[in-house]
Enzyme design. Structure first.
Site, short mmCIF file in Angstrom:
data_model
loop_
_atom_site.label_atom_id
_atom_site.label_comp_id
_atom_site.label_asym_id
_atom_site.label_seq_id
_atom_site.Cartn_x
_atom_site.Cartn_y
_atom_site.Cartn_z
NE ARG A 78 68.29 22.07 -12.08
CZ ARG A 78 69.44 22.73 -12.17
NH1 ARG A 78 70.01 22.94 -13.35
NH2 ARG A 78 70.04 23.19 -11.09
CB SER A 79 72.07 20.18 -14.03
OG SER A 79 73.45 20.50 -14.02
CB CYS A 80 74.06 14.73 -14.22
SG CYS A 80 75.09 13.42 -13.50
CG ASP A 81 79.99 17.45 -11.28
OD1 ASP A 81 80.71 16.75 -12.02
OD2 ASP A 81 80.44 18.13 -10.34
CD GLU A 118 73.25 15.41 -0.08
OE1 GLU A 118 73.43 16.56 -0.50
OE2 GLU A 118 73.52 14.38 -0.76
NE ARG A 150 74.96 27.21 -11.83
CZ ARG A 150 75.80 26.92 -10.83
NH1 ARG A 150 76.31 27.88 -10.08
NH2 ARG A 150 76.12 25.67 -10.57
CD1 TRP A 160 74.47 19.66 1.31
CD2 TRP A 160 73.92 21.36 -0.03
NE1 TRP A 160 73.56 19.17 0.40
CE2 TRP A 160 73.20 20.20 -0.44
CE3 TRP A 160 73.73 22.54 -0.73
CZ2 TRP A 160 72.32 20.20 -1.52
CZ3 TRP A 160 72.85 22.56 -1.81
CH2 TRP A 160 72.16 21.40 -2.19
NE ARG A 195 46.50 10.63 -11.77
CZ ARG A 195 45.24 11.09 -11.75
NH1 ARG A 195 44.75 11.57 -10.60
NH2 ARG A 195 44.50 11.08 -12.83
#
Length: 297
Positions: free
Chosen positions: A199-202, A52, A14, A74, A159
């Site tokens: 889901r996405s890891c730098d 954070e 992206r 951020w 749960r």
């Protein structure tokens, strides 16, 4: 890291920077005896990560309170929005200073949309008003409070989950949640474990914060529920390294991990939302030097 760098699939991403990535990876970290997963092959600014996490738990989505504490992680997203919208190439330093000094400017340009904290403690709820119509409730659903009650009253449940992935709100977020879903498990001996799906890891920059905060949150929740922290299980979807992080990767791979950091919780407040920065101490943490690397926005 070595496996991603040598075996990872090279892809366009992206940001346009490009990555090497693996898909579907898992790591486990013990939290027994106050252990905390802090990377030792470079300095992790755990105080920034702590600030954070405490900010997430307030439900705030504006960077102003973070900047007032010197936390600038951020800034890039609202600054990019400001520059694109106005054509003003204001420096990051000037942008941050104005956010802190000017409440109206901060309200307009410092908000990130309904990101992590908003979804965690104020997930939108809707109430009927008749004739098939609904309106948004004044107070949303506090997933964290519900989690605490569930752990206290029904520890055997499967749960014990909260998530930031609210499909209806994704388009309004500066960045959709990367560390998105947390599930908790209580062992028969009172040990609390957390499974984080990211889901996405730098892996080069973000992961060190993500795993520290997941472990910290697990410790805080255990503290509030009269449990003891046992383990964090981390699962990543797209686990990647940016192609412009070669210096970071090569330096890290040359270094040898050492040490066993500990996290102490110094005070137990009335609720999870009442912890303060000074309630935590990290001990026996002697990391090697910081390794700078650019953030892909």
């Amino acid at each position: 890291m070595r496996r991603i760098w040598t075996e990872g699939d090279e892809r366009v991403d992206r940001t346009g920077v490009g990555t090497r990535s693996l898909f579907g990876e898992t790591m486990r970290f013990s939290l027994n005896d106050d252990a905390i997963p802090l990377l030792t092959t470079k300095r992790v600014y755990w105080k920034t990560a702590l600030r954070e996490l405490l900010w997430f738990l307030t439900g705030d989505t504006n960077i102003r309170p973070l900047l007032a504490q010197g936390v600038k992680i951020w800034t890039d997203w609202p600054l990019d929005t400001y520059r694109s919208a106005t054509g003003d190439e204001m420096s990051a330093e000037d942008f941050e200073a104005r956010i802190v000094a000017d409440a109206a400017f901060a309200a307009k340009w410092g908000d990130l949309g309904p990101v992590y904290g908003h979804q965690w403690v104020n997930w939108p709820r809707y109430e009927p008003v008749g004739e098939g119509l609904f309106r948004r409730a004044t107070q949303g659903h506090n997933q964290i409070s519900a989690l605490i009650e569930s752990l206290r009253n029904n520890p055997g449940s499967r749960r014990h989950i909260f998530t930031g992935w609210n499909v209806a709100d994704l388009d309004r977020m500066a960045l959709p949640p990367c560390h998105m879903t947390y599930q908790f498990h209580v062992r028969s001996d009172g040990g609390l474990s957390c499974l984080l799906f990211q889901r996405s890891c730098d892996l080069g920059l973000g992961f060190a914060f993500n795993i520290f905060e997941a472990a910290l949150l697990t410790r805080m929740i255990a503290d509030q529920c009269d449990l003891h922290a046992h383990e964090v299980v981390w699962t990543g979807g797209d686990v990647h390294l940016y192609l412009n992080h070669s210096e970071l990767v090569e330096q890290q791979l040359r270094r040898v991990p050492e040490g066993a950091p500990k996290l102490r919780i110094l005070r137990r407040p009335a609720t999870l939302f009442d912890y303060r920065f000074e309630d935590f101490a990290v001990e026996s943490y002697a990391p090697q030097a910081h390794i700078p690397a650019p953030v892909a926005v």
